[in-house]
Design a protein around this motif. Sequence first.
Motif, PDB file in Angstrom:
ATOM      1  N   GLY A 166       0.801  -1.212   0.000  1.00 49.35           N
ATOM      2  CA  GLY A 166       0.000   0.000   0.000  1.00 49.35           C
ATOM      3  C   GLY A 166       0.833   1.262   0.000  1.00 49.35           C
ATOM      4  N   ASN A 167       0.115   2.360   0.065  1.00 46.81           N
ATOM      5  CA  ASN A 167       0.738   3.674  -0.058  1.00 46.81           C
ATOM      6  C   ASN A 167       0.158   4.584   1.022  1.00 46.81           C
ATOM      7  OD1 ASN A 167       2.258   5.774  -1.067  1.00 46.81           O
ATOM      8  ND2 ASN A 167       0.803   6.279  -2.689  1.00 46.81           N
ATOM      9  N   ASP A 168       0.571   4.316   2.248  1.00 49.12           N
ATOM     10  CA  ASP A 168       0.112   5.082   3.406  1.00 49.12           C
ATOM     11  C   ASP A 168       0.731   6.479   3.343  1.00 49.12           C
ATOM     12  OD1 ASP A 168      -0.974   5.764   5.846  1.00 49.12           O
ATOM     13  OD2 ASP A 168      -0.184   4.031   6.921  1.00 49.12           O
ATOM     14  N   ARG A 169       0.380   7.320   4.310  1.00 43.85           N
ATOM     15  CA  ARG A 169       0.986   8.653   4.372  1.00 43.85           C
ATOM     16  C   ARG A 169       2.506   8.520   4.602  1.00 43.85           C
ATOM     17  NH1 ARG A 169      -2.243  10.257   9.693  1.00 43.85           N
ATOM     18  NH2 ARG A 169      -3.663   8.759   8.782  1.00 43.85           N
ATOM     19  N   THR A 172       3.560   8.196   9.891  1.00 48.24           N
ATOM     20  CA  THR A 172       2.371   7.732  10.608  1.00 48.24           C
ATOM     21  C   THR A 172       2.705   7.485  12.076  1.00 48.24           C
ATOM     22  OG1 THR A 172       0.640   6.038  10.689  1.00 48.24           O
ATOM     23  CG2 THR A 172       2.824   5.293  10.047  1.00 48.24           C
ATOM     24  N   GLY A 216       7.037   1.182   2.923  1.00 47.66           N
ATOM     25  CA  GLY A 216       5.958   1.542   3.836  1.00 47.66           C
ATOM     26  C   GLY A 216       6.151   2.958   4.299  1.00 47.66           C
ATOM     27  N   PRO A 217       5.284   3.424   5.190  1.00 50.73           N
ATOM     28  CA  PRO A 217       5.428   4.791   5.709  1.00 50.73           C
ATOM     29  C   PRO A 217       6.593   4.852   6.689  1.00 50.73           C
ATOM     30  CG  PRO A 217       3.725   3.637   6.924  1.00 50.73           C
ATOM     31  CD  PRO A 217       4.171   2.694   5.836  1.00 50.73           C
TER      32      PRO A 217
END
Length: 243
Positions: A166-169, A172, A216-217
Motif C-alpha cells: 500500500g501507499n500510506d501517508r 504515521t 511503507g510509511p
Amino acid sequence: METKISEIADGIYRLSTYVPDIVPPAGFTFNQFLVLGDEPLMFHTGLRKMFALNHEALSRIISPAQLRWIAFGHFEADECGAMNEWLAAAPQATPAQGQTCCMVSLSDFSDREPRQLKDGEVVELGGGKRVRFIDTPHTPHGWDAGVLYEESTGTLMCGDLFTQLGNDRALTEGDIVGPAVMAEDIFKYSCLNPAMGTTIRSLAGLAPRTLALMHGPSFTGDGAAALRDLADDYDRRISEATH
Ligand SMILES: [Fe+2]
Ligand SMILES: [Fe+2]
C-alpha cells in the motif's frame, strides 16, 4: 510514476515512489532516505530502472553532485541497483556498507571502492548528523543485511524490516506491526533464523523515535515497542516452523 518527497525527521528526507502494479490493488512503495549534513548521505539507491526518477527527485533537495555517502541495507536491486549511476552523478560520493557486503558483492560490483563499515561503526556527516551501521545478518534477509541509525534524530533506517503493502501517508503514528505481519504472510520475504528475534529486539535498545521503512510509511512514536512486537511475531513463526 512520481517520486514524492517528505521530511520525516529534522534534515532527513524520504523519497517515495509508489508502484501500483506490484501486488495490486494495494501496490507497493520504494523509499530512499537523504540525510543532510556537511557530507550528505543517501540510504538506498533505488532500482537502476528508476534512476532517472529518483535523480530528478533528489535534485529538488540538493544537487546530486553534493552526495558524499551512499549506503544501503543489503545487496539487492532495489537497495543498490543504481549504485554506479549515482557514483557517476556524484563524483565525491563513496559507497559505505558492512564488511560482509563489501567482501561478497560490493567491492566487485561498485565502480568506486567502498568504505567497509564494522558493526557499530559511525560515519560523521557533520552538521550534527552521525550515522551508525549495525549488522543484522539474515534479518530480514541477506547475509550482508544491516541497518543505519542516525543518532541526533533517533531515526532508524531499517531497510526491509516492517515491509508493508500500500501507499500510506509519509509519516504515521499508527500500527506498523500488523501490516508487516500481513506482508510477511504474503511475501515470505524473511530468512527465518533462530537469531532473528534477538537481532530485532537488540535494535529496540536504541529506542528509536522514527523508523524509516523502505517499503511503507515512516513511523514516529515508540520505535522500541514496535521492534519488540515484530521480534515476538518472528519468534512465533520460527517456533511454529520448528515444532
Ligand atoms: Fe530486500
Ligand atoms: Fe527492499
